[in-house]
Design a protein around this motif. Structure first.
Motif, PDB file in Angstrom:
ATOM      1  N   ARG A 167       0.888  -1.146  -0.173  1.00 31.36           N
ATOM      2  CA  ARG A 167      -0.018   0.078  -0.127  1.00 31.36           C
ATOM      3  C   ARG A 167       0.759   1.353  -0.066  1.00 31.36           C
ATOM      4  O   ARG A 167       1.903   1.373   0.312  1.00 31.36           O
ATOM      5  CB  ARG A 167      -1.078  -0.156   1.431  1.00 31.36           C
ATOM      6  N   PHE A 168       0.577   2.301  -0.721  1.00 29.66           N
ATOM      7  CA  PHE A 168       0.996   3.592  -0.711  1.00 29.66           C
ATOM      8  C   PHE A 168       0.175   4.535  -1.028  1.00 29.66           C
ATOM      9  O   PHE A 168      -1.042   4.557  -1.579  1.00 29.66           O
ATOM     10  CB  PHE A 168       2.167   3.576  -1.895  1.00 29.66           C
ATOM     11  N   GLY A 169       0.727   5.817  -0.351  1.00 32.87           N
ATOM     12  CA  GLY A 169      -0.189   7.192  -0.627  1.00 32.87           C
ATOM     13  C   GLY A 169       0.407   7.835  -1.840  1.00 32.87           C
ATOM     14  O   GLY A 169       1.626   7.875  -2.412  1.00 32.87           O
ATOM     15  N   ILE A 170      -0.630   8.442  -2.636  1.00 32.99           N
ATOM     16  CA  ILE A 170      -0.178   9.251  -3.762  1.00 32.99           C
ATOM     17  C   ILE A 170      -0.586  10.684  -3.583  1.00 32.99           C
ATOM     18  O   ILE A 170      -1.920  10.984  -3.291  1.00 32.99           O
ATOM     19  CB  ILE A 170      -1.043   8.697  -4.919  1.00 32.99           C
ATOM     20  N   THR A 171       0.508  11.430  -3.770  1.00 35.51           N
ATOM     21  CA  THR A 171       0.336  13.016  -3.736  1.00 35.51           C
ATOM     22  C   THR A 171       0.773  13.768  -4.892  1.00 35.51           C
ATOM     23  O   THR A 171       1.955  13.455  -5.002  1.00 35.51           O
ATOM     24  CB  THR A 171       0.905  13.461  -2.187  1.00 35.51           C
ATOM     25  N   HIS A 172       0.241  14.456  -5.349  1.00 36.28           N
ATOM     26  CA  HIS A 172       0.875  15.498  -6.436  1.00 36.28           C
ATOM     27  C   HIS A 172       1.400  16.692  -5.990  1.00 36.28           C
ATOM     28  O   HIS A 172       0.901  17.446  -5.344  1.00 36.28           O
ATOM     29  CB  HIS A 172      -0.331  15.841  -7.557  1.00 36.28           C
ATOM     30  N   THR A 173       2.833  16.523  -5.920  1.00 36.07           N
ATOM     31  CA  THR A 173       3.481  17.625  -5.178  1.00 36.07           C
ATOM     32  C   THR A 173       3.664  19.079  -6.439  1.00 36.07           C
ATOM     33  O   THR A 173       4.214  19.850  -5.821  1.00 36.07           O
ATOM     34  CB  THR A 173       5.006  17.169  -4.751  1.00 36.07           C
TER      35      THR A 173
ATOM     36  N   ASP B 264      -0.710  21.816 -14.799  1.00 35.31           N
ATOM     37  CA  ASP B 264      -2.176  22.183 -15.256  1.00 35.31           C
ATOM     38  C   ASP B 264      -3.313  22.265 -14.154  1.00 35.31           C
ATOM     39  O   ASP B 264      -3.026  21.700 -13.027  1.00 35.31           O
ATOM     40  CB  ASP B 264      -2.722  21.177 -16.262  1.00 35.31           C
ATOM     41  N   HIS B 265      -4.157  23.037 -14.240  1.00 33.70           N
ATOM     42  CA  HIS B 265      -5.373  23.006 -13.278  1.00 33.70           C
ATOM     43  C   HIS B 265      -6.180  22.224 -13.209  1.00 33.70           C
ATOM     44  O   HIS B 265      -7.192  22.164 -13.904  1.00 33.70           O
ATOM     45  CB  HIS B 265      -5.962  24.615 -13.283  1.00 33.70           C
ATOM     46  N   ILE B 266      -6.095  21.015 -12.377  1.00 33.46           N
ATOM     47  CA  ILE B 266      -6.827  19.929 -12.349  1.00 33.46           C
ATOM     48  C   ILE B 266      -7.158  19.748 -10.979  1.00 33.46           C
ATOM     49  O   ILE B 266      -6.217  19.061 -10.236  1.00 33.46           O
ATOM     50  CB  ILE B 266      -6.174  18.598 -12.943  1.00 33.46           C
ATOM     51  N   PRO B 267      -8.211  20.320 -10.296  1.00 32.66           N
ATOM     52  CA  PRO B 267      -8.608  20.365  -8.891  1.00 32.66           C
ATOM     53  C   PRO B 267      -8.475  18.775  -8.418  1.00 32.66           C
ATOM     54  O   PRO B 267      -7.904  18.618  -7.132  1.00 32.66           O
ATOM     55  CB  PRO B 267      -9.776  21.045  -8.813  1.00 32.66           C
ATOM     56  N   GLU B 268      -9.078  17.826  -9.110  1.00 32.83           N
ATOM     57  CA  GLU B 268      -9.215  16.674  -8.456  1.00 32.83           C
ATOM     58  C   GLU B 268      -7.878  15.690  -8.123  1.00 32.83           C
ATOM     59  O   GLU B 268      -7.570  14.940  -7.317  1.00 32.83           O
ATOM     60  CB  GLU B 268      -9.863  15.416  -8.971  1.00 32.83           C
ATOM     61  N   LEU B 269      -7.020  16.202  -9.178  1.00 33.11           N
ATOM     62  CA  LEU B 269      -5.481  15.689  -8.691  1.00 33.11           C
ATOM     63  C   LEU B 269      -4.872  16.251  -7.300  1.00 33.11           C
ATOM     64  O   LEU B 269      -3.688  15.675  -6.833  1.00 33.11           O
ATOM     65  CB  LEU B 269      -4.600  16.152  -9.554  1.00 33.11           C
ATOM     66  N   ARG B 270      -5.235  17.407  -7.155  1.00 35.25           N
ATOM     67  CA  ARG B 270      -4.934  17.970  -5.733  1.00 35.25           C
ATOM     68  C   ARG B 270      -5.116  17.301  -4.611  1.00 35.25           C
ATOM     69  O   ARG B 270      -4.591  17.216  -3.178  1.00 35.25           O
ATOM     70  CB  ARG B 270      -5.208  19.370  -5.611  1.00 35.25           C
ATOM     71  N   ASP B 271      -6.247  16.307  -4.699  1.00 36.87           N
ATOM     72  CA  ASP B 271      -6.417  15.350  -3.589  1.00 36.87           C
ATOM     73  C   ASP B 271      -5.388  14.135  -3.356  1.00 36.87           C
ATOM     74  O   ASP B 271      -4.890  14.010  -4.057  1.00 36.87           O
ATOM     75  CB  ASP B 271      -7.812  14.597  -3.584  1.00 36.87           C
ATOM     76  N   LYS B 272      -5.391  13.780  -2.149  1.00 33.97           N
ATOM     77  CA  LYS B 272      -4.605  12.534  -1.822  1.00 33.97           C
ATOM     78  C   LYS B 272      -5.318  11.207  -2.127  1.00 33.97           C
ATOM     79  O   LYS B 272      -6.509  11.070  -1.534  1.00 33.97           O
ATOM     80  CB  LYS B 272      -4.234  12.466  -0.498  1.00 33.97           C
ATOM     81  N   TYR B 273      -4.552  10.246  -2.471  1.00 38.50           N
ATOM     82  CA  TYR B 273      -5.203   8.961  -2.884  1.00 38.50           C
ATOM     83  C   TYR B 273      -4.446   7.961  -2.032  1.00 38.50           C
ATOM     84  O   TYR B 273      -3.131   8.050  -1.917  1.00 38.50           O
ATOM     85  CB  TYR B 273      -5.155   8.923  -4.194  1.00 38.50           C
ATOM     86  N   GLU B 274      -5.070   6.721  -1.978  1.00 35.38           N
ATOM     87  CA  GLU B 274      -4.320   5.553  -1.660  1.00 35.38           C
ATOM     88  C   GLU B 274      -4.333   4.340  -2.562  1.00 35.38           C
ATOM     89  O   GLU B 274      -5.407   4.100  -3.095  1.00 35.38           O
ATOM     90  CB  GLU B 274      -4.741   5.166  -0.069  1.00 35.38           C
TER      91      GLU B 274
END
Length: 201
Positions: free
Chosen positions: A137-143, A147-157
């Motif tokens: 398992r790993f967390g995914i964060t766009h640092t 481009d302005h893609i608001p949903e990619l600013r959220d964190k995922y697992e």
């Protein structure tokens, strides 16, 4: 590596799609070719590597940046030649995914100049295994997001595991608990919402 690709391929039940993947997927490996080939931070190495990449290729995955560099240095000077290669690839219409290690501080190793050209920078952080399966398992964060893609600013697992001879994975918003939301999803389905709308919600 062959076993891992078989696990991935077994997810795909479409013969035409499997054949397309086999035609379009290429591996440049020093061990397989039996030659040092070169490195992406020298002009000669770039020429050697480019000669092994078919013109039709649209995505190159460099796994990993340190392994494909000649000096092992990760400062701004050693990055300059790699930067030129990336620019050339961009002009040719080829996307490049660079896999790079973090240091002890959790940030990428070496110069921050590594991110100057990047459209996206994605940080993978290890997470504890699931209680009910032997997974990674790993967390995914766009640092970085150009481009302005608001949903990619959220964190995922993400959770990855194998069942028999097939790779399985689960990709969810951070903190999402399927059990907690099950009733809500059933209610939305009963109200006539499509699966796409439920997934978005």
């Amino acid at each position: 590596m062959q076993e891992r690709f078989k696990l991935i391929e077994n997810r795909n039940s479409c013969p035409a799609s499997r054949e397309l993947a086999r035609r379009n997927f290429h591996i440049v490996s020093r061990a397989y070719i039996g030659d040092t080939i070169g490195s992406i931070d020298t002009e000669e190495g770039q020429q050697n590597i480019d000669a092994l990449i078919p013109p039709s290729v649209r995505l190159i995955v460099v796994d990993n940046l340190s392994a494909w560099s000649s000096s092992g240095r990760e400062d701004g000077n050693s990055w300059a030649s790699v930067k030129n290669w990336l620019i050339t690839r961009r002009v040719l219409g080829t996307a490049v995914l660079l896999i790079h290690h973090t240091g002890k501080n959790g940030q990428q190793r070496g110069s921050s100049m590594h991110e100057d050209l990047l459209d996206y920078s994605i940080l993978l952080s290890p997470l504890p295994r699931s209680a009910d399966r032997d997974d990674t398992r790993f967390g995914i964060t766009h640092t970085k997001l150009r481009d302005h893609i608001p949903e990619l600013r959220d964190k995922y697992e993400c959770s990855v595991w194998t069942e028999g001879d097939t790779l399985q994975f689960e990709f969810l918003p951070a903190g999402f608990n399927p059990a907690q939301h099950e009733i809500e999803m059933i209610e939305m389905a009963q109200e006539g919402l499509s699966m796409a709308a439920i997934a978005k919600e």
